[in-house]
Design a protein around this motif. Structure first.
Motif, PDB file in Angstrom:
ATOM      1  N   GLY A 184       0.782  -1.233   0.000  1.00 45.30           N
ATOM      2  CA  GLY A 184       0.000   0.000   0.000  1.00 45.30           C
ATOM      3  C   GLY A 184       0.811   1.278   0.000  1.00 45.30           C
ATOM      4  N   GLN A 185       2.110   1.184  -0.220  1.00 46.14           N
ATOM      5  CA  GLN A 185       2.944   2.378  -0.281  1.00 46.14           C
ATOM      6  C   GLN A 185       3.402   2.594  -1.728  1.00 46.14           C
ATOM      7  N   TYR A 186       3.200   3.816  -2.236  1.00 46.91           N
ATOM      8  CA  TYR A 186       3.485   4.092  -3.644  1.00 46.91           C
ATOM      9  C   TYR A 186       4.523   5.198  -3.803  1.00 46.91           C
ATOM     10  N   GLU A 187       5.240   5.147  -4.893  1.00 40.87           N
ATOM     11  CA  GLU A 187       6.241   6.160  -5.186  1.00 40.87           C
ATOM     12  C   GLU A 187       5.557   7.471  -5.579  1.00 40.87           C
ATOM     13  N   ASN A 188       6.325   8.577  -5.526  1.00 40.54           N
ATOM     14  CA  ASN A 188       5.704   9.909  -5.630  1.00 40.54           C
ATOM     15  C   ASN A 188       5.712  10.488  -7.036  1.00 40.54           C
ATOM     16  N   LYS A 189       5.821   9.647  -8.036  1.00 40.49           N
ATOM     17  CA  LYS A 189       5.806  10.118  -9.421  1.00 40.49           C
ATOM     18  C   LYS A 189       5.190   9.065 -10.318  1.00 40.49           C
ATOM     19  N   LEU A 190       4.790   9.476 -11.506  1.00 43.23           N
ATOM     20  CA  LEU A 190       4.234   8.547 -12.480  1.00 43.23           C
ATOM     21  C   LEU A 190       5.350   7.931 -13.318  1.00 43.23           C
ATOM     22  N   TYR A 191       5.061   6.759 -13.836  1.00 45.05           N
ATOM     23  CA  TYR A 191       5.988   6.058 -14.721  1.00 45.05           C
ATOM     24  C   TYR A 191       5.323   5.847 -16.076  1.00 45.05           C
ATOM     25  N   PHE A 192       6.142   5.945 -17.115  1.00 49.99           N
ATOM     26  CA  PHE A 192       5.651   5.773 -18.479  1.00 49.99           C
ATOM     27  C   PHE A 192       6.542   4.765 -19.218  1.00 49.99           C
ATOM     28  N   GLY A 193       5.972   4.143 -20.230  1.00 47.75           N
ATOM     29  CA  GLY A 193       6.798   3.301 -21.088  1.00 47.75           C
ATOM     30  C   GLY A 193       6.225   1.945 -21.405  1.00 47.75           C
ATOM     31  N   ASN A 194       5.355   1.420 -20.568  1.00 49.06           N
ATOM     32  CA  ASN A 194       4.816   0.084 -20.817  1.00 49.06           C
ATOM     33  C   ASN A 194       3.771   0.063 -21.925  1.00 49.06           C
ATOM     34  N   VAL A 195       3.079   1.173 -22.102  1.00 44.04           N
ATOM     35  CA  VAL A 195       2.061   1.253 -23.153  1.00 44.04           C
ATOM     36  C   VAL A 195       2.280   2.529 -23.951  1.00 44.04           C
ATOM     37  N   ILE A 196       2.695   2.359 -25.205  1.00 37.69           N
ATOM     38  CA  ILE A 196       2.901   3.477 -26.123  1.00 37.69           C
ATOM     39  C   ILE A 196       2.330   3.055 -27.468  1.00 37.69           C
ATOM     40  N   LEU A 197       1.221   3.654 -27.867  1.00 41.52           N
ATOM     41  CA  LEU A 197       0.521   3.198 -29.058  1.00 41.52           C
ATOM     42  C   LEU A 197       0.296   4.334 -30.048  1.00 41.52           C
ATOM     43  N   ASN A 198       0.966   4.237 -31.196  1.00 40.17           N
ATOM     44  CA  ASN A 198       0.774   5.185 -32.287  1.00 40.17           C
ATOM     45  C   ASN A 198      -0.412   4.751 -33.143  1.00 40.17           C
ATOM     46  N   ASN A 199      -1.062   5.735 -33.753  1.00 38.76           N
ATOM     47  CA  ASN A 199      -2.211   5.429 -34.593  1.00 38.76           C
ATOM     48  C   ASN A 199      -2.397   6.551 -35.610  1.00 38.76           C
ATOM     49  N   VAL A 200      -3.034   6.234 -36.729  1.00 37.72           N
ATOM     50  CA  VAL A 200      -3.385   7.241 -37.725  1.00 37.72           C
ATOM     51  C   VAL A 200      -4.899   7.282 -37.852  1.00 37.72           C
ATOM     52  N   ASP A 202      -8.140  10.100 -39.197  1.00 36.21           N
ATOM     53  CA  ASP A 202      -8.568  11.385 -39.756  1.00 36.21           C
ATOM     54  C   ASP A 202      -7.368  12.213 -40.223  1.00 36.21           C
ATOM     55  N   GLN A 203      -6.445  11.563 -40.915  1.00 38.67           N
ATOM     56  CA  GLN A 203      -5.249  12.209 -41.468  1.00 38.67           C
ATOM     57  C   GLN A 203      -4.391  12.886 -40.392  1.00 38.67           C
ATOM     58  N   LYS A 204      -4.386  12.289 -39.199  1.00 40.94           N
ATOM     59  CA  LYS A 204      -3.557  12.772 -38.105  1.00 40.94           C
ATOM     60  C   LYS A 204      -2.802  11.598 -37.495  1.00 40.94           C
ATOM     61  N   LEU A 205      -1.541  11.843 -37.133  1.00 39.04           N
ATOM     62  CA  LEU A 205      -0.772  10.871 -36.373  1.00 39.04           C
ATOM     63  C   LEU A 205      -0.946  11.175 -34.897  1.00 39.04           C
ATOM     64  N   THR A 206      -1.285  10.151 -34.117  1.00 41.05           N
ATOM     65  CA  THR A 206      -1.448  10.320 -32.675  1.00 41.05           C
ATOM     66  C   THR A 206      -0.641   9.253 -31.942  1.00 41.05           C
ATOM     67  N   VAL A 227      -1.930   9.766 -21.639  1.00 41.65           N
ATOM     68  CA  VAL A 227      -1.485  11.000 -22.289  1.00 41.65           C
ATOM     69  C   VAL A 227      -1.740  10.834 -23.781  1.00 41.65           C
ATOM     70  N   HIS A 228      -2.676  11.597 -24.296  1.00 39.26           N
ATOM     71  CA  HIS A 228      -3.037  11.498 -25.718  1.00 39.26           C
ATOM     72  C   HIS A 228      -2.403  12.671 -26.470  1.00 39.26           C
ATOM     73  N   VAL A 229      -1.552  12.344 -27.426  1.00 38.64           N
ATOM     74  CA  VAL A 229      -0.806  13.361 -28.174  1.00 38.64           C
ATOM     75  C   VAL A 229      -1.220  13.340 -29.640  1.00 38.64           C
ATOM     76  N   THR A 230      -1.527  14.513 -30.171  1.00 36.91           N
ATOM     77  CA  THR A 230      -1.789  14.655 -31.598  1.00 36.91           C
ATOM     78  C   THR A 230      -0.625  15.421 -32.222  1.00 36.91           C
ATOM     79  N   TYR A 231      -0.020  14.834 -33.242  1.00 34.78           N
ATOM     80  CA  TYR A 231       1.124  15.464 -33.903  1.00 34.78           C
ATOM     81  C   TYR A 231       0.668  16.421 -35.012  1.00 34.78           C
ATOM     82  N   LYS A 232       1.546  17.374 -35.296  1.00 35.06           N
ATOM     83  CA  LYS A 232       1.322  18.295 -36.406  1.00 35.06           C
ATOM     84  C   LYS A 232       2.617  18.424 -37.197  1.00 35.06           C
ATOM     85  N   TYR A 233       2.494  18.488 -38.504  1.00 36.47           N
ATOM     86  CA  TYR A 233       3.678  18.565 -39.355  1.00 36.47           C
ATOM     87  C   TYR A 233       4.221  19.987 -39.390  1.00 36.47           C
TER      88      TYR A 233
END
Length: 251
Positions: A184-200, A202-206, A227-233
């Motif tokens: 029941g004790q957790y670290e004080n920050k978030l971790y990222f990296g286990n799930v990273i999914l790119n997709n196309v 409506d003519q956008k890369l996310t 965290v949902h990211v939409t890229y722009k050229y």
């Protein structure tokens, strides 16, 4: 994001540790067939296997003994991208992502799959000369995101901030601890990296990047936000960069 996207003991999250910073492997290098995109009349002669193709067959991806060959309307180029065996075929599409009225070849490759792991990477090629267009790395995007986890009683109070906007949500410690048999004790920050999914779409890369909390005793992390990211050229830089970032709680 549903739980059960899985991984062998959350191994890769250590590579994307954040109070605000993560890591992502650099884009793969490439080499031309005969030093340049070649017409179909001079196609690569080494044995190759068709892995995937765009809906109308404009883009074809072939596996070779030491990489892949991308064929766009008969012109070919070789890359040293790795193909993960035993998973779904690469996603291949032919779509205008730059907004110039000309289609690009888009290849999305699975890079990780297992218990608590689901990752892929995107490659975008100029449809004419098959040169690869840079995509801002996930680690660079995450470097601009602040995260904080505070534990108070039976609650984890989670705060994130991206592009000047703050997001707040909470999780029950008792529910998380019961699920992962932790103390029941957790670290004080978030971790990222286990799930990273790119997709196309409506003519956008996310790209969707899942954030998780980690018990201090090192058991499996629990997903708490996306965290949902939409890229722009960016034409001046010839690069796809993060344009819009939205963070949502995983309920």
């Amino acid at each position: 994001m549903k739980k059960g996207i899985g991984f062998a003991a959350g191994i890769l999250s250590a590579a994307f540790v954040f109070s605000g910073c993560a890591s992502d492997k650099p884009a793969s290098s490439s080499q031309d067939v005969k030093q340049s995109a070649t017409p179909s009349i001079e196609k690569e002669q080494e044995p190759s296997k068709l892995l995937s193709a765009s809906e109308n067959g404009e883009v074809k991806l072939f596996e070779t003994t030491d990489g892949v060959i991308v064929d766009v309307n008969g012109s070919q180029k070789k890359f040293d991208w790795n193909i993960l065996k035993g998973v779904s075929n690469p996603q291949v599409s032919y779509v205008d992502l730059t907004g110039d009225g000309k289609e690009e070849a888009v290849i999305i490759l699975v890079t990780g799959y297992g218990t608590e792991l689901d990752t892929n990477e995107a490659h975008i090629l100029n449809g004419k000369n098959l040169s690869e267009i840079k995509i801002q790395r996930v680690e660079e995007i995450l470097a601009g995101i602040e995260t904080e986890v505070n534990q108070k009683g039976d609650e984890l109070l989670i705060k994130t901030k991206a592009q000047g906007k703050e997001y707040k949500f909470s999780k029950k410690v008792s529910e998380l601890a019961l699920m992962h048999n932790s103390d029941g004790q957790y670290e004080n920050k978030l971790y990222f990296g286990n799930v990273i999914l790119n997709n196309v779409k409506d003519q956008k890369l996310t790209v969707d990047i899942v954030g998780s909390v980690r018990p201090v005793d090192g058991v499996l992390p629990d997903y708490v936000c996306n965290v949902h990211v939409t890229y722009k050229y960016d034409q001046a830089l010839n690069e796809f960069a993060a344009d819009q970032i939205q963070i949502t709680s995983d309920q």
